[in-house]
Design a protein around this motif. Structure first.
Motif, PDB file in Angstrom:
ATOM      1  N   ALA A  43      51.660  32.965  52.076  1.00 50.30           N
ATOM      2  CA  ALA A  43      52.939  32.272  51.912  1.00 50.30           C
ATOM      3  C   ALA A  43      52.887  30.999  52.745  1.00 50.30           C
ATOM      4  O   ALA A  43      53.432  30.940  53.846  1.00 50.30           O
ATOM      5  N   PRO A  44      52.175  29.972  52.252  1.00 55.00           N
ATOM      6  CA  PRO A  44      51.985  28.766  53.064  1.00 55.00           C
ATOM      7  C   PRO A  44      53.307  28.123  53.451  1.00 55.00           C
ATOM      8  O   PRO A  44      54.253  28.085  52.663  1.00 55.00           O
ATOM      9  N   GLY A  45      53.335  27.643  54.697  1.00 57.31           N
ATOM     10  CA  GLY A  45      54.549  27.037  55.217  1.00 57.31           C
ATOM     11  C   GLY A  45      54.325  25.603  55.655  1.00 57.31           C
ATOM     12  O   GLY A  45      53.251  25.253  56.151  1.00 57.31           O
ATOM     13  N   LEU A  46      55.334  24.783  55.472  1.00 61.10           N
ATOM     14  CA  LEU A  46      55.323  23.411  55.956  1.00 61.10           C
ATOM     15  C   LEU A  46      56.228  23.342  57.174  1.00 61.10           C
ATOM     16  O   LEU A  46      57.351  23.866  57.163  1.00 61.10           O
ATOM     17  N   VAL A  47      55.759  22.708  58.233  1.00 56.33           N
ATOM     18  CA  VAL A  47      56.538  22.571  59.452  1.00 56.33           C
ATOM     19  C   VAL A  47      56.164  21.254  60.111  1.00 56.33           C
ATOM     20  O   VAL A  47      55.025  20.805  60.007  1.00 56.33           O
ATOM     21  N   TRP A  48      57.138  20.632  60.764  1.00 51.29           N
ATOM     22  CA  TRP A  48      56.915  19.335  61.402  1.00 51.29           C
ATOM     23  C   TRP A  48      56.900  19.461  62.919  1.00 51.29           C
ATOM     24  O   TRP A  48      57.523  20.367  63.484  1.00 51.29           O
ATOM     25  N   SER A  49      56.213  18.516  63.550  1.00 50.90           N
ATOM     26  CA  SER A  49      56.378  18.249  64.980  1.00 50.90           C
ATOM     27  C   SER A  49      57.098  16.906  65.066  1.00 50.90           C
ATOM     28  O   SER A  49      56.509  15.860  64.803  1.00 50.90           O
ATOM     29  N   ALA A  50      58.381  16.941  65.397  1.00 52.71           N
ATOM     30  CA  ALA A  50      59.230  15.755  65.189  1.00 52.71           C
ATOM     31  C   ALA A  50      59.731  15.122  66.487  1.00 52.71           C
ATOM     32  O   ALA A  50      60.667  14.330  66.465  1.00 52.71           O
TER      33      ALA A  50
ATOM     34  N   PRO B  54      52.295  30.707  44.623  1.00 56.03           N
ATOM     35  CA  PRO B  54      53.473  31.449  44.152  1.00 56.03           C
ATOM     36  C   PRO B  54      54.710  31.208  44.997  1.00 56.03           C
ATOM     37  O   PRO B  54      55.827  31.231  44.481  1.00 56.03           O
ATOM     38  N   VAL B  55      54.533  30.972  46.305  1.00 58.16           N
ATOM     39  CA  VAL B  55      55.681  30.748  47.169  1.00 58.16           C
ATOM     40  C   VAL B  55      55.318  29.703  48.225  1.00 58.16           C
ATOM     41  O   VAL B  55      54.189  29.680  48.731  1.00 58.16           O
ATOM     42  N   LEU B  56      56.263  28.829  48.501  1.00 61.90           N
ATOM     43  CA  LEU B  56      56.152  27.851  49.580  1.00 61.90           C
ATOM     44  C   LEU B  56      57.327  28.040  50.526  1.00 61.90           C
ATOM     45  O   LEU B  56      58.445  28.322  50.090  1.00 61.90           O
ATOM     46  N   ARG B  57      57.073  27.873  51.829  1.00 63.79           N
ATOM     47  CA  ARG B  57      58.144  27.952  52.817  1.00 63.79           C
ATOM     48  C   ARG B  57      58.326  26.596  53.490  1.00 63.79           C
ATOM     49  O   ARG B  57      57.348  25.961  53.882  1.00 63.79           O
ATOM     50  N   LEU B  58      59.562  26.181  53.641  1.00 66.66           N
ATOM     51  CA  LEU B  58      59.899  24.976  54.400  1.00 66.66           C
ATOM     52  C   LEU B  58      60.522  25.436  55.713  1.00 66.66           C
ATOM     53  O   LEU B  58      61.611  26.015  55.710  1.00 66.66           O
ATOM     54  N   GLY B  59      59.820  25.206  56.820  1.00 61.89           N
ATOM     55  CA  GLY B  59      60.286  25.680  58.125  1.00 61.89           C
ATOM     56  C   GLY B  59      60.875  24.540  58.936  1.00 61.89           C
ATOM     57  O   GLY B  59      60.146  23.722  59.512  1.00 61.89           O
ATOM     58  N   LEU B  60      62.194  24.469  58.996  1.00 60.40           N
ATOM     59  CA  LEU B  60      62.894  23.383  59.670  1.00 60.40           C
ATOM     60  C   LEU B  60      63.308  23.792  61.078  1.00 60.40           C
ATOM     61  O   LEU B  60      63.594  24.966  61.327  1.00 60.40           O
ATOM     62  N   HIS B  61      63.366  22.801  61.973  1.00 59.07           N
ATOM     63  CA  HIS B  61      63.793  23.018  63.350  1.00 59.07           C
ATOM     64  C   HIS B  61      64.915  22.043  63.697  1.00 59.07           C
ATOM     65  O   HIS B  61      65.043  20.979  63.075  1.00 59.07           O
ATOM     66  N   PRO B  62      65.716  22.375  64.697  1.00 60.88           N
ATOM     67  CA  PRO B  62      66.827  21.477  65.051  1.00 60.88           C
ATOM     68  C   PRO B  62      66.391  20.047  65.337  1.00 60.88           C
ATOM     69  O   PRO B  62      67.081  19.095  64.947  1.00 60.88           O
TER      70      PRO B  62
ATOM     71  N   MET C  86      52.793  11.565  61.396  1.00 63.31           N
ATOM     72  CA  MET C  86      51.661  12.432  61.120  1.00 63.31           C
ATOM     73  C   MET C  86      52.102  13.691  60.370  1.00 63.31           C
ATOM     74  O   MET C  86      51.417  14.159  59.459  1.00 63.31           O
ATOM     75  N   SER C  87      53.265  14.225  60.749  1.00 60.86           N
ATOM     76  CA  SER C  87      53.761  15.426  60.077  1.00 60.86           C
ATOM     77  C   SER C  87      54.002  15.169  58.598  1.00 60.86           C
ATOM     78  O   SER C  87      53.749  16.035  57.758  1.00 60.86           O
ATOM     79  N   ARG C  88      54.500  13.991  58.276  1.00 58.16           N
ATOM     80  CA  ARG C  88      54.731  13.685  56.865  1.00 58.16           C
ATOM     81  C   ARG C  88      53.415  13.672  56.088  1.00 58.16           C
ATOM     82  O   ARG C  88      53.327  14.230  54.984  1.00 58.16           O
ATOM     83  N   LEU C  89      52.393  13.052  56.666  1.00 60.75           N
ATOM     84  CA  LEU C  89      51.096  13.025  56.003  1.00 60.75           C
ATOM     85  C   LEU C  89      50.536  14.434  55.802  1.00 60.75           C
ATOM     86  O   LEU C  89      50.038  14.775  54.729  1.00 60.75           O
ATOM     87  N   VAL C  90      50.627  15.250  56.843  1.00 62.93           N
ATOM     88  CA  VAL C  90      50.105  16.613  56.753  1.00 62.93           C
ATOM     89  C   VAL C  90      50.883  17.423  55.718  1.00 62.93           C
ATOM     90  O   VAL C  90      50.314  18.196  54.944  1.00 62.93           O
ATOM     91  N   SER C  91      52.204  17.233  55.692  1.00 65.03           N
ATOM     92  CA  SER C  91      53.018  17.965  54.723  1.00 65.03           C
ATOM     93  C   SER C  91      52.627  17.613  53.292  1.00 65.03           C
ATOM     94  O   SER C  91      52.529  18.498  52.426  1.00 65.03           O
ATOM     95  N   GLU C  92      52.407  16.353  53.027  1.00 66.55           N
ATOM     96  CA  GLU C  92      52.024  15.953  51.680  1.00 66.55           C
ATOM     97  C   GLU C  92      50.654  16.510  51.304  1.00 66.55           C
ATOM     98  O   GLU C  92      50.429  16.914  50.157  1.00 66.55           O
ATOM     99  N   GLN C  93      49.740  16.556  52.269  1.00 68.28           N
ATOM    100  CA  GLN C  93      48.437  17.162  52.007  1.00 68.28           C
ATOM    101  C   GLN C  93      48.583  18.648  51.701  1.00 68.28           C
ATOM    102  O   GLN C  93      47.935  19.176  50.789  1.00 68.28           O
TER     103      GLN C  93
END
Length: 254
Positions: free
Chosen positions: A171-178, A202-210, A186-193
């Motif tokens: 269940a691959p997840g996308l997460v940023w260091s913001a 089958p499933v993607l997770r978007l992991g957001l932080h405050p 850099m996080s945007r580039l990695v997320s697009e990759q």
């Protein structure tokens, strides 16, 4: 599995972080029915006991009524254990994160904190299926303790794990260091990759932080990405609903 799913996950949910998330959640709600997973911290950094904020608890009640899921996310989300003794532990607890609460704990202390969180959810009459450790870090003692709780799942950045055996589900997840401009770029580039690599997953997770919500660049990216994935046909779902639909129910039928 033909259906492609999407999980929107808000980390570090607490009364003091709700102002960071509020406008984003309102924008998500305006898109239609997009269920959200809320990773709830019972006592964020020991200064935000959830039960001392009844209005916020009522807000979470209302989110459950919408079809969202509440997930236990640590106890206080801070690593307060004695100083690390090995180079690896120093890196994990002082460089990678200062918030890996369940990384250094032994089994007994892990079990005590997990039980506190489970009892909090029970008092609030919130259904509880999953636990996600702060920074996704589970030490050996915490892994053993979590396996005895009767909860259904936990996760790391790449997998969901069925308890008690920690059966891994991709269940691959996308997460940023913001926290800084260069990290956000850099996080945007990695997320697009990551998106290109896992476009058919089958499933993607978007992991957001405050902290993501405190910068227009990252906040706009997450909202636009959510819209893009919905337009591509991904179906928004909570973790437990996805597991019930695709993993747990088929296993029971077999």
């Amino acid at each position: 599995m033909a259906e492609r799913s999407l999980m929107l996950v808000l980390h570090d949910v607490a009364p003091e972080t709700w102002p960071d998330y509020q406008h984003f959640v309102e924008a998500v709600d305006a898109l239609g029915h997009v269920p959200i997973c809320w990773l709830v911290v019972p006592n964020f950094h020991r200064r935000n006991r959830l039960e001392e904020h009844p209005e916020f608890c009522r807000l979470l009640d209302s989110r459950l009524a919408r079809g969202d899921e509440l997930v236990l996310h640590g106890c206080n989300h801070a690593d307060e254990a004695p100083a690390p003794r090995s180079p690896r532990d120093w890196f994990m607890r002082r460089v990678f994160t200062h918030e890996g609460e369940f990384y250094p704990l032994d089994q007994a202390e892990s079990a005590r904190r997990l039980q506190q969180g489970i009892e909090l959810f029970a008092r609030q009459q919130w259904p509880l299926h999953g636990f996600v450790a702060p920074a996704w870090l589970l030490g050996p003692g915490a892994r053993c303790a979590l396996a005895t709780t009767g909860l259904t799942y936990t996760s790391d950045p790449r997998h969901l794990f069925l308890l008690p055996d920690y059966t891994a589900i991709d269940a691959p997840g996308l997460v940023w260091s913001a926290r800084s401009a260069w990290r956000r770029g850099m996080s945007r580039l990695v997320s697009e990759q990551m998106l290109n690599r896992h476009r058919q997953a089958p499933v993607l997770r978007l992991g957001l932080h405050p902290v993501d919500m405190r910068h227009g660049f990252s906040r706009r990216y997450w909202l636009n990405l959510l819209i893009r994935l919905l337009e591509e046909g991904r179906q928004p779902v909570t973790k437990i609903d996805w597991l019930n639909r695709h993993v747990l129910a088929p296993s029971a039928a077999a």
